[in-house]
Design a protein around this motif. Structure first.
Motif, PDB file in Angstrom:
ATOM      1  N   LEU A 131       0.927  -1.153   0.031  1.00  0.00           N
ATOM      2  CA  LEU A 131      -0.416  -0.184  -0.424  1.00  0.00           C
ATOM      3  C   LEU A 131       0.723   1.342   0.004  1.00  0.00           C
ATOM      4  O   LEU A 131       2.576   1.083   0.311  1.00  0.00           O
TER       5      LEU A 131
ATOM      6  N   HIS B 126      -2.553  -2.754  -2.709  1.00  0.00           N
ATOM      7  CA  HIS B 126      -3.967  -2.189  -2.818  1.00  0.00           C
ATOM      8  C   HIS B 126      -3.942  -0.682  -3.136  1.00  0.00           C
ATOM      9  O   HIS B 126      -4.877  -0.248  -2.895  1.00  0.00           O
TER      10      HIS B 126
ATOM     11  N   TRP C 281      -3.370   5.003  -0.786  1.00  0.00           N
ATOM     12  CA  TRP C 281      -4.922   6.468  -0.258  1.00  0.00           C
ATOM     13  C   TRP C 281      -4.595   7.201   0.075  1.00  0.00           C
ATOM     14  O   TRP C 281      -3.244   7.258  -0.020  1.00  0.00           O
TER      15      TRP C 281
ATOM     16  N   GLN D 152      -9.564   6.158  -2.008  1.00  0.00           N
ATOM     17  CA  GLN D 152      -8.671   5.617  -2.857  1.00  0.00           C
ATOM     18  C   GLN D 152      -8.317   6.574  -4.197  1.00  0.00           C
ATOM     19  O   GLN D 152      -9.235   7.226  -4.493  1.00  0.00           O
TER      20      GLN D 152
ATOM     21  N   LEU E 125     -13.138   5.926   1.048  1.00  0.00           N
ATOM     22  CA  LEU E 125     -13.218   4.113   2.135  1.00  0.00           C
ATOM     23  C   LEU E 125     -13.811   4.936   3.849  1.00  0.00           C
ATOM     24  O   LEU E 125     -14.382   4.286   4.799  1.00  0.00           O
TER      25      LEU E 125
ATOM     26  N   ALA F  95     -15.579   1.306  -1.057  1.00  0.00           N
ATOM     27  CA  ALA F  95     -15.237   2.482  -1.625  1.00  0.00           C
ATOM     28  C   ALA F  95     -17.065   3.050  -1.679  1.00  0.00           C
ATOM     29  O   ALA F  95     -16.925   2.442  -2.727  1.00  0.00           O
TER      30      ALA F  95
END
Length: 306
Positions: free
Chosen positions: A80, A100, A103, A136, A147, A190
């Motif tokens: 991530l 992932h 973010w 996201q 999120l 999401a």
């Protein structure tokens, strides 16, 4: 989890700490050192200082345009990437590298106040509520699905600096919660952003700091709050340029020309506006320090008879 963290200013530091407490931050990306201060020496970002203190490797590319910069990130094998006020636009080729994705911790309740200065623009617009969204990331500017989100009220006299600090801590809390859920393999839903209600928080410009006395007092007091501690509102007061650090709006009818001093006392200096009046409570002369209106009047006795 292997996390790559990307951020630059003080706002991002609490999120870096939260990420380091929840996962293995294998690298930190931040803006290159920039000239700062009177000596204009190269100064590391607050995020770089925190990363060095924690022994986390730091990368400072000018951009991700080169294949080499993307290969370096890919070699870190991140699960991530967490992005908080990084200052670089990430191309899709970077967003696709972590398992992932990426973010972003954003200091507004999206889709309101997408862009560079959401904290100050919320106060300037007179908003009474804001918050933090964990998004996201996708290619558009702050357009990705949300999120997690957390709302807070904006204090009636809260400044940009005060709200900045509260949202920085709230962002760290939201990020920590989300990382905990991800570690527990709990899928974060999401939620696509609403189509209606989109506003853009354009970058602050020092030229905006100049107050126009013909505007309503309520609008000016919001500017004073929003632009504290930077760029700080400024105006002409009885022939002198001053910076205004604290003020209140007075709902008062008058026939005076905008910019006129209505009265001056220890409570403040009341200036006629297009609608109402602005009571200046703290201000700064050229080359001086911020002082109370009462202390300012000690040097401007001519205003006491206004």
């Amino acid at each position: 989890m292997r996390i790559v963290f990307a951020g630059t200013p003080e706002f991002a530091v609490p999120c870096l700490r939260a990420a380091a407490n929840k996962a293995d931050v294998v690298a930190v990306y931040t803006q290159p050192d920039r000239p700062a201060g009177r000596g204009r020496g190269l100064t590391p970002s607050p995020v770089k200082l925190e990363a060095v203190k924690r022994g986390i490797p730091v990368h400072q590319p000018e951009s991700f345009r080169s294949a080499e910069s993307r290969a370096t990130l890919r070699a870190l094998e991140p699960d991530l990437m967490v992005v908080v006020a990084y200052g670089l636009i990430l191309p899709q080729s970077v967003l696709d590298i972590p398992e992932h994705g990426c973010w972003n911790v954003h200091a507004s309740l999206l889709p309101r106040w997408r862009g560079a200065a959401p904290i100050q623009r919320a106060i300037e617009a007179g908003d009474t509520q804001t918050g933090v969204c964990l998004m996201q990331m996708e290619k558009g500017l702050d357009t990705g699905p949300v999120l997690l989100a957390q709302a807070i009220d904006i204090g009636a006299e809260e400044t940009g600096g005060q709200l900045h600090d509260r949202l920085a801590e709230l962002g760290a809390q939201v990020l920590g919660d989300a990382l905990g859920l991800l570690r527990a393999t709990i899928q974060l839903p999401a939620q696509p952003q609403a189509v209606d209600g989109v506003t853009y928080a354009h970058k602050l410009d020092k030229a905006e700091a100049k107050l126009d006395w013909s505007q309503p007092a309520t609008r000016l007091v919001n500017k004073v709050r929003a632009f504290n501690p930077w760029p700080v509102a400024e105006a002409q007061l009885a022939g002198e340029r001053v910076r205004i650090h604290a003020a209140s709006a007075l709902d008062e009818a008058h026939t005076a020309a905008p910019g006129s001093v209505l009265r001056a006392s220890r409570e403040g200096i009341d200036i006629a506006c297009g609608i109402g009046a602005l009571r200046i409570r703290s201000l700064q002369r050229e080359g001086g320090k911020p002082v109370s209106a009462q202390d300012y009047l000690n040097a401007r006795r001519d205003l006491l008879g206004a």
